[in-house]
Design a protein around this motif. Structure first.
Motif, short mmCIF file in Angstrom:
data_model
loop_
_atom_site.label_atom_id
_atom_site.label_comp_id
_atom_site.label_asym_id
_atom_site.label_seq_id
_atom_site.Cartn_x
_atom_site.Cartn_y
_atom_site.Cartn_z
N LEU A 9 0.86 -1.19 0.00
CA LEU A 9 0.00 0.00 0.00
C LEU A 9 0.89 1.23 0.00
N ASP A 149 0.09 -3.49 -10.55
CA ASP A 149 -1.09 -3.11 -9.77
C ASP A 149 -1.77 -1.87 -10.37
N LYS A 152 -7.03 -0.70 -9.96
CA LYS A 152 -7.82 0.29 -9.22
C LYS A 152 -7.86 1.63 -9.94
N ASP A 174 -6.74 -8.77 -7.53
CA ASP A 174 -7.79 -7.91 -6.99
C ASP A 174 -8.97 -7.85 -7.96
N HIS A 185 -13.43 -1.29 -5.06
CA HIS A 185 -12.20 -2.05 -5.29
C HIS A 185 -11.96 -3.02 -4.14
N GLN A 186 -11.72 -4.28 -4.48
CA GLN A 186 -11.38 -5.30 -3.49
C GLN A 186 -9.93 -5.69 -3.71
N ARG A 187 -9.08 -5.47 -2.70
CA ARG A 187 -7.65 -5.77 -2.83
C ARG A 187 -7.41 -7.26 -3.02
N GLU A 188 -8.25 -8.07 -2.43
CA GLU A 188 -8.21 -9.52 -2.66
C GLU A 188 -9.50 -9.89 -3.37
#
Length: 293
Positions: A9, A149, A152, A174, A185-188
């Motif tokens: 993060l 990444d 998002k 994600d 947004h779902q990080r997992e």
């Protein structure tokens, strides 16, 4: 050695970097990694709480660059960012520039992240779910496998293009879901999202394959250029991907020369009369389409 974990993060890393910088901790004394690695290199020194006495100001442009580069997956993902921050905070702004060795790597990573965002925009294929699926499910789903990444931030691209339709993009890491009003947004990525995106059947797939096979021009094929614009790692998730190896093989076997002629030869033709100039006078010349031969 101080070993830290920021859970990938940027906000967490930024707070950690601010603390390190305030205590004048040299980049060579810091390592970021997974929790298991952090335990191996954890320091026995007492780490003071709160910010240290050193204060500095860094340009906002640097923070923007660092946040972009933070999306890059690779070795020294976070350590490189701190090294750039350290140098700039101590008056060496060349660390931000491509002419510097460190700055060159920073700019390269930013370019790779930007290119991966472009790949998301270009190669995502939304598939419409049946109307009877229900309002609790998205209307369109897609599966994508980015190298960095970027989901998002890059998925904002579709918010203004899909109207108020509900849609979802799932990746191995994600996922994002747009409910018609906000982007979630779902990080997992939830397993249900993965299963839905990977197993949905496209009712229009045959039509798309027919279209792609007909617009493919073997005479203009350049595999190296095509690979540059459409990397092979995306082929497996594109409906036309399963056609590409066969089309390339046919082109290499000679279809570059006669592929289109063969198709044209099966079509009905007509006789066209064009005048030609012979000895100063115009004479008609019969030109035949392939079907007349």
């Amino acid at each position: 050695m101080i070993s830290l974990e920021c859970d990938n993060l940027f906000g967490t890393w930024r707070d950690q970097a601010r603390w390190l910088l305030s205590h004048q901790v040299d980049p060579s004394q810091v390592s970021w990694g997974e929790v298991q690695a952090a335990d191996l290199f954890a320091t026995d020194e007492l780490i003071p709480e709160g910010l240290g006495p050193f204060q500095t100001r860094v340009p906002k442009a640097l923070l923007d660059l660092l946040e972009s580069a933070a999306c890059y997956h690779g070795d020294q993902r976070w350590s490189l960012l701190y090294e750039v921050l350290w140098r700039v905070s101590h008056g060496d702004r060349t660390a931000m520039l491509a002419g510097d060795k460190l700055g060159s790597e920073l700019q390269r990573r930013i370019k790779q992240v930007s290119r991966e965002a472009h790949h998301l925009h270009a190669f995502v294929r939304f598939i419409a779910l049946p109307a009877q699926a229900g309002p609790e499910l998205p209307e369109y789903v897609a599966w994508h496998e980015p190298a960095h990444d970027i989901l998002k931030s890059a998925s904002q691209h579709f918010v203004g293009r899909m109207g108020r339709h509900r849609w979802m993009i799932a990746t191995p890491l994600d996922g994002v879901y747009y409910d018609g009003e906000q982007l979630i947004h779902q990080r997992e990525c939830p397993e249900a999202w993965r299963q839905l995106a990977q197993n949905v059947e496209d009712p229009h797939s045959e039509m798309w394959l027919t279209y792609y096979s007909h617009i493919f021009n073997p005479a203009r094929l350049n595999p190296k250029v095509m690979e540059g614009h459409l990397p092979s790692r995306f082929w497996k998730n594109l409906p036309e991907g399963k056609l590409i190896p066969g089309l390339i093989s046919e082109a290499r076997m000679g279809k570059q020369k006669d592929g289109q002629a063969k198709l044209i030869g099966t079509k009905p033709g007509k006789r066209i009369v064009n005048p030609i100039n012979v000895g100063g006078s115009l004479l008609p010349m019969a030109v035949y389409q392939p079907s007349d031969v």
